[in-house]
Scaffold this motif. Structure first.
Motif, mmCIF file in Angstrom:
data_model
loop_
_atom_site.group_PDB
_atom_site.id
_atom_site.type_symbol
_atom_site.label_atom_id
_atom_site.label_comp_id
_atom_site.label_asym_id
_atom_site.label_seq_id
_atom_site.Cartn_x
_atom_site.Cartn_y
_atom_site.Cartn_z
ATOM 1 N N GLN A 55 31.123 47.584 40.227
ATOM 2 C CA GLN A 55 30.900 47.107 38.660
ATOM 3 C C GLN A 55 29.655 46.261 38.669
ATOM 4 O O GLN A 55 29.011 46.341 37.824
ATOM 5 N N LEU A 56 29.316 45.512 39.958
ATOM 6 C CA LEU A 56 28.106 44.605 39.861
ATOM 7 C C LEU A 56 26.866 45.425 40.147
ATOM 8 O O LEU A 56 25.768 44.995 39.823
ATOM 9 N N SER A 89 33.293 54.327 37.655
ATOM 10 C CA SER A 89 33.841 54.412 36.332
ATOM 11 C C SER A 89 33.766 52.893 35.932
ATOM 12 O O SER A 89 33.508 52.100 36.819
ATOM 13 N N GLY A 90 33.955 52.701 34.915
ATOM 14 C CA GLY A 90 33.961 51.342 34.430
ATOM 15 C C GLY A 90 32.615 51.189 33.463
ATOM 16 O O GLY A 90 32.270 51.910 32.516
ATOM 17 N N PHE A 91 32.204 49.976 33.995
ATOM 18 C CA PHE A 91 31.003 49.541 33.304
ATOM 19 C C PHE A 91 29.928 50.518 33.643
ATOM 20 O O PHE A 91 29.966 51.032 34.823
ATOM 21 N N ILE A 92 28.757 50.504 32.931
ATOM 22 C CA ILE A 92 27.528 51.367 33.190
ATOM 23 C C ILE A 92 26.905 51.229 34.416
ATOM 24 O O ILE A 92 26.553 52.226 34.756
ATOM 25 N N LEU A 93 26.960 50.121 35.105
ATOM 26 C CA LEU A 93 26.338 50.107 36.447
ATOM 27 C C LEU A 93 27.425 50.397 37.652
ATOM 28 O O LEU A 93 26.890 50.306 38.685
ATOM 29 N N GLY A 94 28.877 50.929 37.509
ATOM 30 C CA GLY A 94 29.462 51.354 38.262
ATOM 31 C C GLY A 94 28.761 52.399 38.898
ATOM 32 O O GLY A 94 29.394 52.588 40.128
ATOM 33 N N SER A 95 28.076 53.364 38.329
ATOM 34 C CA SER A 95 27.400 54.410 38.974
ATOM 35 C C SER A 95 26.286 54.610 38.505
ATOM 36 O O SER A 95 25.739 54.333 37.204
ATOM 37 N N LEU A 96 24.918 54.464 39.257
ATOM 38 C CA LEU A 96 23.523 54.769 38.626
ATOM 39 C C LEU A 96 23.489 55.918 38.002
ATOM 40 O O LEU A 96 22.676 56.166 37.046
ATOM 41 N N THR A 107 26.289 55.740 21.834
ATOM 42 C CA THR A 107 26.714 56.706 23.175
ATOM 43 C C THR A 107 27.143 55.524 24.105
ATOM 44 O O THR A 107 28.307 55.794 24.872
ATOM 45 N N TRP A 108 26.631 54.501 24.272
ATOM 46 C CA TRP A 108 26.833 53.342 25.184
ATOM 47 C C TRP A 108 28.140 52.751 24.844
ATOM 48 O O TRP A 108 29.049 52.471 25.785
ATOM 49 N N LEU A 109 28.406 52.499 23.328
ATOM 50 C CA LEU A 109 29.643 51.870 23.096
ATOM 51 C C LEU A 109 30.879 53.072 23.471
ATOM 52 O O LEU A 109 32.016 52.521 23.794
ATOM 53 N N MET A 110 30.623 54.402 22.966
ATOM 54 C CA MET A 110 31.735 55.314 23.362
ATOM 55 C C MET A 110 31.943 55.554 24.668
ATOM 56 O O MET A 110 33.047 55.480 25.242
ATOM 57 N N PHE A 111 30.955 55.507 25.703
ATOM 58 C CA PHE A 111 30.973 55.512 26.903
ATOM 59 C C PHE A 111 32.097 54.331 27.588
ATOM 60 O O PHE A 111 33.135 54.806 28.117
ATOM 61 N N HIS A 112 31.743 53.493 27.279
ATOM 62 C CA HIS A 112 32.540 52.033 27.659
ATOM 63 C C HIS A 112 33.895 52.102 26.985
ATOM 64 O O HIS A 112 34.890 51.549 27.779
ATOM 65 N N PRO A 117 38.648 51.686 30.283
ATOM 66 C CA PRO A 117 40.191 52.026 30.453
ATOM 67 C C PRO A 117 40.686 52.923 31.294
ATOM 68 O O PRO A 117 41.631 52.992 32.291
ATOM 69 N N PHE A 118 39.705 54.204 31.675
ATOM 70 C CA PHE A 118 39.641 54.996 32.576
ATOM 71 C C PHE A 118 39.787 54.309 34.040
ATOM 72 O O PHE A 118 40.545 54.408 35.033
ATOM 73 N N LEU A 119 38.610 53.396 34.140
ATOM 74 C CA LEU A 119 38.594 52.423 35.358
ATOM 75 C C LEU A 119 39.848 51.922 35.870
ATOM 76 O O LEU A 119 40.546 51.798 36.776
ATOM 77 N N LEU A 120 40.577 50.933 34.806
ATOM 78 C CA LEU A 120 41.611 50.340 34.878
ATOM 79 C C LEU A 120 42.994 51.160 35.274
ATOM 80 O O LEU A 120 43.684 50.732 36.097
ATOM 81 N N ILE A 121 43.248 52.193 34.467
ATOM 82 C CA ILE A 121 44.236 53.138 34.729
ATOM 83 C C ILE A 121 44.056 53.760 36.151
ATOM 84 O O ILE A 121 45.231 53.756 36.796
ATOM 85 N N THR A 122 42.974 54.213 36.455
ATOM 86 C CA THR A 122 42.880 54.921 37.570
ATOM 87 C C THR A 122 43.027 54.037 38.807
ATOM 88 O O THR A 122 43.536 54.236 40.004
ATOM 89 N N ALA A 123 42.407 52.806 38.770
ATOM 90 C CA ALA A 123 42.540 51.780 39.877
ATOM 91 C C ALA A 123 43.879 51.480 39.974
ATOM 92 O O ALA A 123 44.600 51.369 41.060
#
Length: 131
Positions: free
Chosen positions: A54-55, A84-91, A105-110, A115-121
């Motif tokens: 995420q960082l 997944s998660g925040f935008i920096l999760g993947s280049l 688009t940025w808002l919808m992505f997040h 939530p996808f990150l939290l659930i899958t993690a």
């Protein structure tokens, strides 16, 4: 004529910043921080891989963690989920959303990705460590 500073402004610095994580991992502060996390424990490595993704993004996180663990399977699980998660999760997220050039688009992505990150993690943690 363009000056050097003009060219430097055209460089995608956030993408390039992830390139030399091995050098960064040798910095005493980073070495102390990551060395102190006791990443020989798979559960700690899992959480660290997701959080670090995420960082700094998932590929640089994998490169960085490689200096602190030989558990490539757990690193792969962690940084894959951390993509997944925040935008920096993947280049790839960063590149695609920059191309979109639309704030909605940025808002919808997040709205979906976090939530996808939290659930899958959480589900993956249960599967990996409690099943």
């Amino acid at each position: 004529p363009l000056r050097l500073s003009s060219y430097l402004g055209l460089v995608d610095w956030p993408t390039i910043a992830g390139v030399d994580m091995r050098l960064i991992s040798q910095h005493p502060a980073v070495n102390s921080l990551l060395g102190g996390l006791m990443l020989d424990d798979s559960r700690r490595l899992y959480v660290a891989g997701i959080a670090l993704s995420q960082l700094v993004s998932n590929v640089p996180a994998a490169i960085l963690l490689a200096d602190y663990s030989n558990d490539w399977t757990m690193i792969a699980y962690a940084v894959n989920i951390g993509g997944s998660g925040f935008i920096l999760g993947s280049l790839a997220n960063l590149i695609a959303l920059r191309l979109a050039k639309d704030g909605k688009t940025w808002l919808m992505f997040h709205a979906y990705s976090i939530p996808f990150l939290l659930i899958t993690a959480a589900l993956s943690y249960l599967w990996l460590f409690l099943a």
